[in-house]
Design an enzyme around this catalytic site. Structure first.
Site, PDB file in Angstrom:
ATOM      1  N   TYR A 106       0.867  -1.181   0.000  1.00 43.99           N
ATOM      2  CA  TYR A 106       0.000   0.000   0.000  1.00 43.99           C
ATOM      3  C   TYR A 106       0.903   1.229   0.000  1.00 43.99           C
ATOM      4  O   TYR A 106       2.086   1.132  -0.341  1.00 43.99           O
ATOM      5  CB  TYR A 106      -0.897  -0.120   1.257  1.00 43.99           C
ATOM      6  N   ARG A 160      -6.276  10.474 -10.635  1.00 40.07           N
ATOM      7  CA  ARG A 160      -5.624  11.125  -9.478  1.00 40.07           C
ATOM      8  C   ARG A 160      -5.115  10.023  -8.567  1.00 40.07           C
ATOM      9  O   ARG A 160      -5.750   9.664  -7.595  1.00 40.07           O
ATOM     10  CB  ARG A 160      -6.657  12.032  -8.769  1.00 40.07           C
ATOM     11  N   LYS A 199      -5.941  -1.841  -2.649  1.00 41.45           N
ATOM     12  CA  LYS A 199      -7.060  -1.575  -1.724  1.00 41.45           C
ATOM     13  C   LYS A 199      -7.810  -2.878  -1.432  1.00 41.45           C
ATOM     14  O   LYS A 199      -8.220  -3.131  -0.305  1.00 41.45           O
ATOM     15  CB  LYS A 199      -8.029  -0.555  -2.335  1.00 41.45           C
ATOM     16  N   GLU A 249     -12.318   5.073  -6.306  1.00 46.59           N
ATOM     17  CA  GLU A 249     -10.994   5.352  -5.743  1.00 46.59           C
ATOM     18  C   GLU A 249     -10.152   6.158  -6.721  1.00 46.59           C
ATOM     19  O   GLU A 249     -10.025   5.792  -7.893  1.00 46.59           O
ATOM     20  CB  GLU A 249     -10.296   4.005  -5.461  1.00 46.59           C
ATOM     21  N   ASP A 250      -9.592   7.223  -6.239  1.00 50.96           N
ATOM     22  CA  ASP A 250      -8.610   8.011  -6.980  1.00 50.96           C
ATOM     23  C   ASP A 250      -9.094   8.486  -8.352  1.00 50.96           C
ATOM     24  O   ASP A 250      -8.336   8.480  -9.340  1.00 50.96           O
ATOM     25  CB  ASP A 250      -7.277   7.241  -7.060  1.00 50.96           C
ATOM     26  N   ASP A 270     -14.023   6.466  -1.356  1.00 51.44           N
ATOM     27  CA  ASP A 270     -13.047   6.315  -0.284  1.00 51.44           C
ATOM     28  C   ASP A 270     -12.314   7.622   0.002  1.00 51.44           C
ATOM     29  O   ASP A 270     -12.057   7.963   1.153  1.00 51.44           O
ATOM     30  CB  ASP A 270     -12.049   5.239  -0.740  1.00 51.44           C
ATOM     31  N   ASP A 271     -11.983   8.356  -1.044  1.00 50.39           N
ATOM     32  CA  ASP A 271     -11.196   9.588  -0.867  1.00 50.39           C
ATOM     33  C   ASP A 271     -12.018  10.689  -0.204  1.00 50.39           C
ATOM     34  O   ASP A 271     -11.490  11.466   0.586  1.00 50.39           O
ATOM     35  CB  ASP A 271     -10.656  10.053  -2.224  1.00 50.39           C
ATOM     36  N   ASN A 289      -0.487  11.642   0.152  1.00 58.67           N
ATOM     37  CA  ASN A 289       0.286  10.436  -0.141  1.00 58.67           C
ATOM     38  C   ASN A 289       0.893  10.535  -1.536  1.00 58.67           C
ATOM     39  O   ASN A 289       0.364  11.264  -2.375  1.00 58.67           O
ATOM     40  CB  ASN A 289      -0.639   9.201  -0.106  1.00 58.67           C
TER      41      ASN A 289
HETATM   42  N1  LIG Z   1      -4.518   9.909   4.056  1.00 57.93           N
HETATM   43  C1  LIG Z   1      -5.542   9.484   3.370  1.00 57.93           C
HETATM   44  O1  LIG Z   1      -6.243   8.565   3.760  1.00 57.93           O
HETATM   45  C2  LIG Z   1      -5.875  10.141   2.091  1.00 57.93           C
HETATM   46  C3  LIG Z   1      -5.007  10.990   1.497  1.00 57.93           C
HETATM   47  N2  LIG Z   1      -5.335  11.580   0.321  1.00 57.93           N
HETATM   48  C4  LIG Z   1      -4.315  12.433  -0.292  1.00 57.93           C
HETATM   49  O2  LIG Z   1      -4.772  13.752  -0.332  1.00 57.93           O
HETATM   50  C5  LIG Z   1      -4.229  14.393  -1.469  1.00 57.93           C
HETATM   51  C6  LIG Z   1      -5.333  15.145  -2.180  1.00 57.93           C
HETATM   52  O3  LIG Z   1      -6.311  14.245  -2.633  1.00 57.93           O
HETATM   53  P1  LIG Z   1      -7.709  14.812  -3.177  1.00 57.93           P
HETATM   54  O4  LIG Z   1      -8.352  15.680  -2.189  1.00 57.93           O
HETATM   55  O5  LIG Z   1      -8.466  13.662  -3.672  1.00 57.93           O
HETATM   56  O6  LIG Z   1      -7.194  15.679  -4.418  1.00 57.93           O
HETATM   57  P2  LIG Z   1      -7.922  16.842  -5.156  1.00 57.93           P
HETATM   58  O7  LIG Z   1      -7.232  16.994  -6.451  1.00 57.93           O
HETATM   59  O8  LIG Z   1      -9.389  16.636  -5.155  1.00 57.93           O
HETATM   60  O9  LIG Z   1      -7.631  18.127  -4.248  1.00 57.93           O
HETATM   61  C7  LIG Z   1      -6.377  18.742  -4.130  1.00 57.93           C
HETATM   62  C8  LIG Z   1      -6.593  20.118  -3.575  1.00 57.93           C
HETATM   63  O10 LIG Z   1      -5.325  20.662  -3.251  1.00 57.93           O
HETATM   64  C9  LIG Z   1      -5.232  21.957  -3.804  1.00 57.93           C
HETATM   65  N3  LIG Z   1      -3.847  22.282  -4.091  1.00 57.93           N
HETATM   66  C10 LIG Z   1      -3.050  21.766  -5.019  1.00 57.93           C
HETATM   67  N4  LIG Z   1      -1.827  22.341  -4.954  1.00 57.93           N
HETATM   68  C11 LIG Z   1      -1.878  23.239  -3.966  1.00 57.93           C
HETATM   69  C12 LIG Z   1      -0.950  24.161  -3.421  1.00 57.93           C
HETATM   70  N5  LIG Z   1       0.292  24.242  -3.867  1.00 57.93           N
HETATM   71  N6  LIG Z   1      -1.379  24.942  -2.410  1.00 57.93           N
HETATM   72  C13 LIG Z   1      -2.621  24.860  -1.944  1.00 57.93           C
HETATM   73  N7  LIG Z   1      -3.546  24.001  -2.401  1.00 57.93           N
HETATM   74  C14 LIG Z   1      -3.168  23.211  -3.409  1.00 57.93           C
HETATM   75  C15 LIG Z   1      -6.077  21.921  -5.051  1.00 57.93           C
HETATM   76  O11 LIG Z   1      -6.403  23.245  -5.382  1.00 57.93           O
HETATM   77  P3  LIG Z   1      -7.297  23.660  -6.658  1.00 57.93           P
HETATM   78  O12 LIG Z   1      -8.676  23.170  -6.295  1.00 57.93           O
HETATM   79  O13 LIG Z   1      -7.183  25.134  -6.698  1.00 57.93           O
HETATM   80  O14 LIG Z   1      -6.726  22.955  -7.821  1.00 57.93           O
HETATM   81  C16 LIG Z   1      -7.251  21.087  -4.547  1.00 57.93           C
HETATM   82  O15 LIG Z   1      -8.164  21.887  -3.872  1.00 57.93           O
HETATM   83  C17 LIG Z   1      -3.546  13.319  -2.281  1.00 57.93           C
HETATM   84  O16 LIG Z   1      -2.158  13.378  -2.070  1.00 57.93           O
HETATM   85  C18 LIG Z   1      -4.058  12.026  -1.716  1.00 57.93           C
HETATM   86  O17 LIG Z   1      -3.093  11.014  -1.759  1.00 57.93           O
HETATM   87  C19 LIG Z   1      -6.530  11.390  -0.290  1.00 57.93           C
HETATM   88  C20 LIG Z   1      -7.428  10.539   0.257  1.00 57.93           C
HETATM   89  C21 LIG Z   1      -7.138   9.813   1.461  1.00 57.93           C
HETATM   90  C1  LIG Z   2      -5.154   6.819   0.820  1.00 61.02           C
HETATM   91  C2  LIG Z   2      -5.833   7.236  -0.379  1.00 61.02           C
HETATM   92  O1  LIG Z   2      -6.914   6.785  -0.665  1.00 61.02           O
HETATM   93  C3  LIG Z   2      -5.216   8.207  -1.252  1.00 61.02           C
HETATM   94  O2  LIG Z   2      -4.151   8.734  -0.924  1.00 61.02           O
HETATM   95  O3  LIG Z   2      -5.797   8.477  -2.283  1.00 61.02           O
HETATM   96 MG   LIG Z   3      -7.453   7.111  -2.675  1.00 61.91          MG
END
Ligand SMILES: NC(=O)C1=CN([C@@H]2O[C@H](COP(=O)(O)OP(=O)(O)OC[C@H]3O[C@@H](n4cnc5c(N)ncnc54)[C@H](OP(=O)(O)O)[C@@H]3O)[C@@H](O)[C@H]2O)C=CC1
Ligand SMILES: CC(=O)C(=O)O
Ligand SMILES: [Mg+2]
Length: 645
Positions: A193, A246, A264, A336-337, A359-360, A501
């Protein structure tokens, strides 16, 4: 003799024998393809010829356990049966039928990952299943096999090598794979993972051996119903599907995102106890906008830019419809993603007709809420007493924000809109404020508060004065020294989550969080960090990852026969997880329980989720089991070998 189709064919092409039991194989094949023939049994040579006739399969074999040279040397022995089949090199442009002997025993049994036990086949089984001579004489226990494999996996220095060793094991001896993963979960979770799975997806084209999961591309439009039937298992309970746009914080990896659904679902089994045969990983390939991949000669996906709009929606709809037709109302589909421009819409569109879960958005929300509830036991106050600031306003960010607001609203009877005001989000353009409302994506609009625009995170920290800072930006090292110091100046115990991540994208490292806050931060991250020593004290941080939630959550849905997901189930999962955090963990600064207890944790999550499903009238499994925790435990898959009669 029967002809080889679908996954059996692919298993054979990967140098293995037929993959499954004879009766099962007959069930799997459409009746028209089961043919009797008096031809000789030397099927492997024939398979080699087929490999030669099929580019994809040739590549699999060349990348797999056998080399191209092996293929050629097989061909040099052409003659005999090969002549009889009329399938030798001189007729290579003629169509042939993939014939092979399919039996449940002997060589085939050894190469069937679902039934293979390797050296652990007993003397009796070796006699009964024609294994004599195919194995060296020693018989060893599954425990000794585990010890030996852990020893060799630990010798690899490069995490990707460990990943490949684990995937090899999954493809050769599934039960042993799960035994290793369950017994050594803290050590192997980062291998199968995050973070290693991220690297694996980036390199998927070159490490690709045998295909795992189901690939559905635009080429399959109009045929998805049939394609689902190519999958050997019929009783599917959970599908994890991605379109690869993503992948973690690594961006668009197209078809190579398959590593994520595969990973997953391994956790669904290892952590949540869902049978592997009930799990189906799916990648929807609509192209990729990743220029590097499009130019990469080893790229395994469609070589075109992503389909969007109606073309995308139609393929997804065909998939969703076919899934329900094939597997019924109660199959769980975990998105997912996906990129956020599709993720929110897909969830909204299908949440009223299908059992869907993102999941996200949802799993992450549930895990973070649990961590916060646990952290409050250290920091004090209720959720409503705190101020939350996010870096990143996408799926994870707004998903978490909404669940926190929902929980505050439930706890205080405050209207949801009021609760939302305690939460602010920063995206790539700065703080989300009212003056930006016209240009905001719909999922950001509820977070546009009446404030002055702020561009930089550190300025937002100083304006909002958050007690909790959550990173969901997908961009590494964005929680700078300045930001963490600002949090530490405002709070005695600043709560900081770096959720992005893999490790390379984490907003800050554990070391940075503790060092810059002078050891005062309560820190958790999406990918694991080793304990950190600061001023003579050792700080262990928690892993705030949806892996704590989705396996138990899914099990709860399955065991109750739930037909829809409800937000209250996410709160129920969160509550169950928070309840598993002991005072001993909190004393160490850990706001999540250890992963080594994950099956027990998953059973509690499953029980709470199922309980909520019954309460909401969404459960179809009747009567409701009395003790849901015990029931959840009793449903869980065990990786111990079965005895063969
Ligand atoms: N720990 C966990 O369980 C999980 C972790 N994650 C991680 O979270 C991260 C984001 O995932 P997700 O929310 O799905 O992605 P999204 O693409 O939906 O969201 C990313 C957000 O970050 C913003 N962003 C990008 N670059 C910057 C920057 N330099 N400064 C400020 N804001 C910024 C984007 O802005 P804008 O909207 O303006 O483009 C957007 O709002 C990934 O790395 C993923 O691996 C996700 C799910 C679960
Ligand atoms: C953990 C997870 O789902 C992610 O980083 O997208
Ligand atoms: Mg994910």
């Amino acid at each position: 003799m029967i002809s080889l189709h679908g996954t059996s064919f692919l298993n054979n092409a990967g140098i293995s024998g037929p993959s499954s039991l004879f009766s099962y194989k007959l069930n799997k094949l459409p009746p028209a393809s089961v043919k009797a023939t008096a031809l000789g049994p030397n099927s492997d040579r024939n398979i080699s010829v087929l490999i030669e006739n099929n580019d994809t399969l040739k590549e699999i074999r060349q990348d797999g356990t056998s080399s191209a040279a092996d293929v050629d040397s097989d061909l040099t022995v052409a003659g005999g049966d090969l002549e009889a089949y009329n399938e030798n090199a001189s007729t290579e442009d003629q169509l042939v039928t993939p014939w092979a002997v399919s039996v449940a025993s002997g060589y085939s049994l050894l190469r069937d990952p679902h039934h293979n036990k390797g050296l652990a086949f007993t003397e009796k089984e070796r006699d009964a299943h024609y294994l004599r001579g195919l194995l060296p004489p020693t018989v060893i226990s599954q425990e000794l096999q585990e010890k030996k494999l852990m020893y060799s996996i630990r010798k690899y220095q490069v995490p990707l090598q460990k990943y490949m060793a684990m995937m090899d094991l999954q493809e050769t001896n599934e039960r042993l794979f799960y035994k290793l993963l369950i017994d050594n979960v803290e050590e192997l979770l980062p291998v199968v993972y995050t973070p290693t799975v991220g690297k694996a997806c980036q390199k998927y084209g070159s490490i690709f051996r045998r295909p795992q999961g189901l690939f559905i591309s635009l080429k399959e439009k109009g045929k998805i119903h049939e394609i689902l039937r190519n999958w050997p298992q019929k009783n599917i309970q959970v599908i994890v599907v991605t379109d690869g746009e993503r992948i973690l914080g690594l961006g668009d990896l197209g078809c190579q995102g398959m590593g994520i659904p595969v990973g997953k679902l391994s956790l669904y089994t290892a952590l949540g106890g869902v049978r592997p045969s009930a799990c189906l990983p799916v990648t929807i390939d609509v192209g990729t906008n990743n220029e590097k991949l499009l130019k990469d000669e080893f790229y395994i996906g469609l070589r075109q830019r992503r389909a969007t709009g109606q073309e995308y929606a139609e393929l997804m709809h065909e998939f969703m419809t076919a899934v329900k037709q094939n597997y019924g109302e109660k199959v769980l589909i975990q998105f997912e993603d996906f990129a956020n421009h599709n993720a929110f819409d897909l969830l909204a569109k299908y949440s009223t007709t299908h059992l869907v879960f993102n999941d996200d958005i949802q799993g992450t929300a549930s895990v973070v809420l649990a961590g916060l509830v646990a952290a409050l036991k250290v920091v004090g106050g209720t959720l409503a007493d705190h101020r939350f600031l996010f870096l990143g306003a996408g799926e994870a960010g707004t998903g978490i924000a909404e669940l926190i607001a929902l929980e505050i609203s439930k706890q205080t009877n405050m209207p949801l809109e009021e609760a939302r005001k305690k939460i602010s989000l920063v995206d790539s353009k700065g703080l989300i404020v009212n003056s930006r409302i016209g240009s905001l994506q719909h999922f950001k609009k509820p977070w546009a508060h009446d404030r002055e625009p702020v561009k930089k995170l550190v300025d937002a920290v100083n304006v909002i004065k958050p007690t909790v800072l959550i990173g969901t930006s997908g961009v590494g090292r964005t929680f700078t020294k300045e930001v963490v110091e600002a949090m530490a100046a405002l709070n005695d115990k600043p709560i900081i989550f770096s959720l992005s991540n893999p490790t390379s994208q984490s907003e800050c490292t554990a070391e940075e969080a503790y060092k810059w806050s002078k050891g005062r931060a309560i820190f958790a991250s999406g990918s694991p960090f080793d304990p950190v020593e600061y001023k003579g004290r050792v700080f262990a941080s928690g892993q705030a990852n949806n892996a704590y939630i989705f396996p138990g959550f899914g099990l709860g849905l399955i065991m109750s026969g739930a037909i829809r997901v409800h937000d209250d189930m996410l709160l129920a999962a969160s509550e169950a997880l928070a309840a598993q955090v002991t005072q001993e963990s909190l004393d160490k600064g850990l706001i999540y329980p250890p992963f080594k207890n994950i099956r027990k944790i998953s059973a509690h999550i499953a029980a709470n989720v199922a309980d909520k499903a019954y309460e909401l009238g969404l459960a179809t499994h009747q009567p409701r089991p009395k003790d849901l925790v015990k029931y959840a435990e009793s449903c869980m898959y065990s990786p111990a070998y079965r005895s063969y009669r």
